[in-house]
Write a protein that holds these residues in place. Structure first.
Motif, PDB file in Angstrom:
ATOM      1  N   LYS A   9     107.541  32.481 137.303  1.00  0.00           N
ATOM      2  CA  LYS A   9     106.242  32.184 136.704  1.00  0.00           C
ATOM      3  C   LYS A   9     105.767  30.864 137.267  1.00  0.00           C
ATOM      4  O   LYS A   9     106.569  29.933 137.442  1.00  0.00           O
ATOM      5  N   PRO A  10     104.467  30.733 137.528  1.00  0.00           N
ATOM      6  CA  PRO A  10     103.968  29.444 138.023  1.00  0.00           C
ATOM      7  C   PRO A  10     103.947  28.409 136.912  1.00  0.00           C
ATOM      8  O   PRO A  10     103.621  28.722 135.763  1.00  0.00           O
ATOM      9  N   PHE A  11     104.321  27.193 137.261  1.00  0.00           N
ATOM     10  CA  PHE A  11     104.161  26.093 136.313  1.00  0.00           C
ATOM     11  C   PHE A  11     102.679  25.744 136.243  1.00  0.00           C
ATOM     12  O   PHE A  11     102.002  25.636 137.265  1.00  0.00           O
ATOM     13  N   LEU A  12     102.179  25.561 135.031  1.00  0.00           N
ATOM     14  CA  LEU A  12     100.796  25.129 134.860  1.00  0.00           C
ATOM     15  C   LEU A  12     100.764  23.861 134.016  1.00  0.00           C
ATOM     16  O   LEU A  12     101.437  23.779 132.977  1.00  0.00           O
ATOM     17  N   PRO A  13      99.999  22.857 134.431  1.00  0.00           N
ATOM     18  CA  PRO A  13      99.890  21.613 133.664  1.00  0.00           C
ATOM     19  C   PRO A  13      99.042  21.843 132.417  1.00  0.00           C
ATOM     20  O   PRO A  13      98.534  22.954 132.179  1.00  0.00           O
ATOM     21  N   SER A  33     105.322  25.578 151.992  1.00  0.00           N
ATOM     22  CA  SER A  33     104.354  26.354 151.226  1.00  0.00           C
ATOM     23  C   SER A  33     104.196  25.765 149.839  1.00  0.00           C
ATOM     24  O   SER A  33     105.170  25.343 149.210  1.00  0.00           O
ATOM     25  N   PHE A  34     102.960  25.752 149.358  1.00  0.00           N
ATOM     26  CA  PHE A  34     102.657  25.377 147.979  1.00  0.00           C
ATOM     27  C   PHE A  34     102.028  26.559 147.246  1.00  0.00           C
ATOM     28  O   PHE A  34     101.160  26.392 146.388  1.00  0.00           O
ATOM     29  N   HIS A  35     102.468  27.769 147.598  1.00  0.00           N
ATOM     30  CA  HIS A  35     101.971  28.974 146.945  1.00  0.00           C
ATOM     31  C   HIS A  35     102.389  28.986 145.473  1.00  0.00           C
ATOM     32  O   HIS A  35     103.365  28.338 145.083  1.00  0.00           O
ATOM     33  N   ALA A  36     101.661  29.734 144.660  1.00  0.00           N
ATOM     34  CA  ALA A  36     101.891  29.753 143.212  1.00  0.00           C
ATOM     35  C   ALA A  36     103.301  30.174 142.826  1.00  0.00           C
ATOM     36  O   ALA A  36     103.766  29.857 141.724  1.00  0.00           O
ATOM     37  N   THR A  37     104.018  30.882 143.709  1.00  0.00           N
ATOM     38  CA  THR A  37     105.391  31.292 143.396  1.00  0.00           C
ATOM     39  C   THR A  37     106.406  30.173 143.600  1.00  0.00           C
ATOM     40  O   THR A  37     107.564  30.311 143.196  1.00  0.00           O
ATOM     41  N   LYS A  38     105.995  29.080 144.228  1.00  0.00           N
ATOM     42  CA  LYS A  38     106.940  28.009 144.546  1.00  0.00           C
ATOM     43  C   LYS A  38     107.115  27.065 143.348  1.00  0.00           C
ATOM     44  O   LYS A  38     106.251  26.973 142.477  1.00  0.00           O
ATOM     45  N   GLU A  85      97.224  27.954 146.003  1.00  0.00           N
ATOM     46  CA  GLU A  85      97.422  28.313 147.404  1.00  0.00           C
ATOM     47  C   GLU A  85      97.497  27.011 148.196  1.00  0.00           C
ATOM     48  O   GLU A  85      96.798  26.048 147.872  1.00  0.00           O
ATOM     49  N   GLY A  86      98.329  26.980 149.195  1.00  0.00           N
ATOM     50  CA  GLY A  86      98.402  25.770 150.008  1.00  0.00           C
ATOM     51  C   GLY A  86      99.695  25.664 150.771  1.00  0.00           C
ATOM     52  O   GLY A  86     100.613  26.477 150.604  1.00  0.00           O
ATOM     53  N   GLY A  87      99.760  24.672 151.620  1.00  0.00           N
ATOM     54  CA  GLY A  87     100.950  24.406 152.405  1.00  0.00           C
ATOM     55  C   GLY A  87     100.788  23.075 153.100  1.00  0.00           C
ATOM     56  O   GLY A  87      99.791  22.370 152.911  1.00  0.00           O
ATOM     57  N   ALA A  88     101.766  22.725 153.913  1.00  0.00           N
ATOM     58  CA  ALA A  88     101.707  21.450 154.617  1.00  0.00           C
ATOM     59  C   ALA A  88     102.539  21.518 155.884  1.00  0.00           C
ATOM     60  O   ALA A  88     103.484  22.308 155.984  1.00  0.00           O
ATOM     61  N   VAL A  89     102.165  20.677 156.846  1.00  0.00           N
ATOM     62  CA  VAL A  89     102.985  20.431 158.030  1.00  0.00           C
ATOM     63  C   VAL A  89     103.401  18.970 158.015  1.00  0.00           C
ATOM     64  O   VAL A  89     102.617  18.090 157.635  1.00  0.00           O
ATOM     65  N   ILE A  90     104.643  18.732 158.430  1.00  0.00           N
ATOM     66  CA  ILE A  90     105.211  17.384 158.423  1.00  0.00           C
ATOM     67  C   ILE A  90     105.850  17.139 159.781  1.00  0.00           C
ATOM     68  O   ILE A  90     106.550  18.010 160.311  1.00  0.00           O
ATOM     69  N   THR A  91     105.614  15.967 160.337  1.00  0.00           N
ATOM     70  CA  THR A  91     106.224  15.593 161.613  1.00  0.00           C
ATOM     71  C   THR A  91     106.437  14.081 161.644  1.00  0.00           C
ATOM     72  O   THR A  91     105.733  13.332 160.968  1.00  0.00           O
ATOM     73  N   LYS A  92     107.392  13.643 162.445  1.00  0.00           N
ATOM     74  CA  LYS A  92     107.608  12.200 162.640  1.00  0.00           C
ATOM     75  C   LYS A  92     106.730  11.653 163.762  1.00  0.00           C
ATOM     76  O   LYS A  92     106.636  10.438 163.929  1.00  0.00           O
ATOM     77  N   ASP A  93     106.112  12.532 164.531  1.00  0.00           N
ATOM     78  CA  ASP A  93     105.352  12.150 165.721  1.00  0.00           C
ATOM     79  C   ASP A  93     103.876  11.980 165.376  1.00  0.00           C
ATOM     80  O   ASP A  93     103.180  12.965 165.103  1.00  0.00           O
ATOM     81  N   PRO A  94     103.342  10.738 165.385  1.00  0.00           N
ATOM     82  CA  PRO A  94     101.929  10.537 165.009  1.00  0.00           C
ATOM     83  C   PRO A  94     100.953  11.223 165.963  1.00  0.00           C
ATOM     84  O   PRO A  94      99.884  11.663 165.539  1.00  0.00           O
TER      85      PRO A  94
END
Length: 389
Positions: free
Chosen positions: A6-10, A176-181, A187-196
């Motif tokens: 279940k998705p957490f909801l504030p 991923s920041f999808h509702a199941t996470k 809906e959402g997600g992100a990319v992360i890198t150490k290289d500017p």
């Protein structure tokens, strides 16, 4: 009914405060103030320098492949959600599968090295269930063969490895920041890198290639997210430590109650702080897995076979046998796990699993009424638990 998640909801009023501010500004998307605030707060919470919030986790993988200009073959895992493979194919590359470790269910580094060819450009590995891969071994292979490393870290929010966010590893991590996470923005997600410089490149790719209102740095596409999703992220970020702690307590209770079950659990990386993203168990046989799922469903308790089928059997890839993965997908199941799951509910789940195992062990397999026998006893058990819970 008890779903697998279940998705957490504030609190609704907390979200509505942000919605009211959006109405006042009438700035809905295109890198608005809430989105920028969310990115800054995410970086601060995760203690990382470079992060881009994008529309979803699948796009995050596609963006990583495109930003690294990958061609040819990408070695990947057959045991993950379909987006891990489909992103590779969508970007015009060929997935080459390396089988998984039978203890962790993560990609096996020894199988990676054996799969490398002159056409190999990268390794795309999944931290399955939020459990970190053998990061050092994978990076060593990548360094020796001149390969890029992308991590599908969709399950990894809150997981740390050797004191740092697991997102810090590889050339790019995609999440991923999808509702199941466990942490979501609907809906959402992100990319992360150490290289500017790589981050700057992805910034342009995320927004049509724009480097000014009427200027373009190159090819791009629309991978942005909106103010409403950022608002949900800002709300949920204040609760994430509570969510992680609750999931840990529930998982530890599962482990205690299922200590005698005829199944095993993934071996966790010893250098990690785990986020308890899922509660997977591998049954001894496919039959026992199916019986357990059937009897849980009689009680309206729903599990999922994360992950099935093997990605090496998808209709748009070259089908190959992956002996370890092929066996795991037959016997794996994820039990319900979410913030609002109660301990009495969890106890009921475990009692049904134990009862199913015990009756299966004492009832002849050839008995045509086997399922009905278990179903009747399980129903009595459920009614009893309802009276004491």
């Amino acid at each position: 009914m008890i779903p697998v998640t279940k998705p957490f909801l504030p609190k609704e009023e907390e979200f509505q405060e942000y919605v009211h501010s959006i109405w006042e500004r009438q700035w809905l998307t295109n890198n608005g103030p809430l989105l920028n605030d969310f990115e800054l707060k995410l970086k601060d919470y995760l203690n990382i320098k470079h992060l881009l919030y994008v529309c979803n986790g699948t796009f995050a993988l596609q963006l990583a492949i495109r930003a690294l200009q990958l061609k040819g073959e990408i070695i990947t895992t057959p045991f993950s959600y379909v987006a891990t493979t489909s992103s590779i194919v969508w970007e015009g590359c060929q997935p080459v599968y390396a089988d998984i470790d039978p203890e962790t269910f993560n990609i096996d580094p020894k199988k990676i090295e054996a799969a490398i060819t002159p056409r190999t450009s990268a390794i795309l590995a999944t931290h399955v269930y939020g459990n970190p891969c053998d990061i050092e071994a994978i990076q060593d292979i990548a360094d020796r063969y001149g390969l890029k490393v992308i991590y599908d870290a969709a399950h990894c929010f809150g997981t740390r490895y050797k004191g740092k966010s697991v997102f810090e590893y590889g050339d790019i991590s995609a999440t991923s920041f999808h509702a199941t996470k466990l942490f979501h923005t609907i809906e959402g997600g992100a990319v992360i890198t150490k290289d500017p410089d790589l981050l700057k490149k992805m910034l342009y790719l995320r927004n049509f290639g724009h480097n000014g209102p009427e200027a373009f740095a190159g090819l791009g596409i629309n991978g942005k997210n909106c103010e409403f999703h950022a608002a949900m992220g800002l709300c949920n970020l204040t609760y994430v430590d509570e969510i992680l702690e609750r999931r840990k307590l529930l998982s530890e209770h599962y482990y205690q109650r299922l200590a005698d079950i005829k199944a095993k659990f993934p071996k966790l990386n010893q250098d990690k702080d785990y986020n308890y993203a899922y509660f997977p168990m591998l049954f001894d046989t496919e039959k026992s897995r199916q019986e357990a799922m059937d009897n849980l469903e009689l009680a309206k308790i729903y599990c999922r076979r994360y992950f099935s089928p093997s990605l090496a059997t998808l209709p748009y890839v070259k089908r190959v046998k992956m002996p370890v993965c092929d066996e795991v997908v037959k016997r794996i199941v994820c039990l319900p796990l979410y913030h609002s799951l109660t301990f009495p509910d969890l106890d009921m789940i475990c009692r049904i699993l134990i009862r199913t195992q015990n009756y299966a062990a004492s009832t002849p397999v050839e008995n045509k009424n086997f399922g009905l026998v278990i179903a009747g006893k399980i129903e009595k058990e459920i009614n009893h638990l309802k009276t004491i819970n």
